[in-house]
Design a protein around this motif. Sequence first.
Motif, PDB file in Angstrom:
ATOM      1  N   UNK A   7      13.979   2.402   7.374  1.00 39.72           N
ATOM      2  CA  UNK A   7      12.867   1.510   7.718  1.00 39.72           C
ATOM      3  C   UNK A   7      11.575   2.315   7.635  1.00 39.72           C
ATOM      4  N   UNK A   8      10.546   1.710   7.023  1.00 33.72           N
ATOM      5  CA  UNK A   8       9.270   2.397   6.855  1.00 33.72           C
ATOM      6  C   UNK A   8       8.157   1.537   7.455  1.00 33.72           C
ATOM      7  N   UNK A   9       7.320   2.153   8.289  1.00 36.34           N
ATOM      8  CA  UNK A   9       6.156   1.488   8.852  1.00 36.34           C
ATOM      9  C   UNK A   9       4.972   1.772   7.939  1.00 36.34           C
ATOM     10  N   UNK A  10       4.267   0.722   7.507  1.00 40.85           N
ATOM     11  CA  UNK A  10       3.163   0.879   6.557  1.00 40.85           C
ATOM     12  C   UNK A  10       1.877   0.275   7.104  1.00 40.85           C
ATOM     13  N   UNK A  11       0.756   0.881   6.731  1.00 46.76           N
ATOM     14  CA  UNK A  11      -0.556   0.347   7.092  1.00 46.76           C
ATOM     15  C   UNK A  11      -1.429   0.393   5.849  1.00 46.76           C
ATOM     16  N   UNK A  16      -0.697  -4.330   8.989  1.00 41.91           N
ATOM     17  CA  UNK A  16       0.528  -3.571   9.248  1.00 41.91           C
ATOM     18  C   UNK A  16       1.744  -4.287   8.678  1.00 41.91           C
ATOM     19  N   UNK A  17       2.692  -3.523   8.178  1.00 42.02           N
ATOM     20  CA  UNK A  17       3.930  -4.111   7.669  1.00 42.02           C
ATOM     21  C   UNK A  17       5.090  -3.142   7.871  1.00 42.02           C
ATOM     22  N   UNK A  18       6.282  -3.697   7.772  1.00 43.82           N
ATOM     23  CA  UNK A  18       7.513  -2.917   7.884  1.00 43.82           C
ATOM     24  C   UNK A  18       8.333  -3.182   6.628  1.00 43.82           C
ATOM     25  N   UNK A  19       8.743  -2.108   5.972  1.00 42.86           N
ATOM     26  CA  UNK A  19       9.581  -2.225   4.781  1.00 42.86           C
ATOM     27  C   UNK A  19      10.995  -1.801   5.161  1.00 42.86           C
ATOM     28  N   UNK A  37       3.117  -4.862  17.152  1.00 41.02           N
ATOM     29  CA  UNK A  37       4.170  -5.752  16.644  1.00 41.02           C
ATOM     30  C   UNK A  37       4.980  -5.065  15.558  1.00 41.02           C
ATOM     31  N   UNK A  38       4.289  -4.396  14.638  1.00 38.69           N
ATOM     32  CA  UNK A  38       4.981  -3.722  13.539  1.00 38.69           C
ATOM     33  C   UNK A  38       5.905  -2.623  14.058  1.00 38.69           C
ATOM     34  N   UNK A  44      13.416  -2.449  16.108  1.00 40.78           N
ATOM     35  CA  UNK A  44      14.509  -3.429  16.089  1.00 40.78           C
ATOM     36  C   UNK A  44      15.327  -3.283  14.809  1.00 40.78           C
ATOM     37  N   UNK A  45      14.654  -3.163  13.665  1.00 39.21           N
ATOM     38  CA  UNK A  45      15.368  -3.015  12.393  1.00 39.21           C
ATOM     39  C   UNK A  45      16.158  -1.705  12.348  1.00 39.21           C
TER      40      UNK A  45
END
Length: 79
Positions: A7-11, A16-19, A37-38, A44-45
């Motif tokens: 899982x990768x957190x991106x900005x 913000x997004x999660x891949x 939230x991200x 969770x993922x």
Amino acid sequence: MADIEHVVLLHDRRGWSVKVVLRQGGSRRYRYGSEAQARFFAAVFELGPRVLPPTARPSARRRKRHLAAALPVGAAGPG
């Protein structure tokens, strides 16, 4: 259980997004309104949920907005 590789957190400039990268190949990307939230959903993922939620399809939203703008005033339909 969803087979998640990592899982990768991106900005970026849009927010913000999660891949979520899957072991079978492919990935899913989820956008969020805030960093909190991200980060929450990234955690969770990482726990490995059984099923991944569906991703939003921005092209469908754009299409609806475009169609709504194309209707003439008073053309709400029969009635």
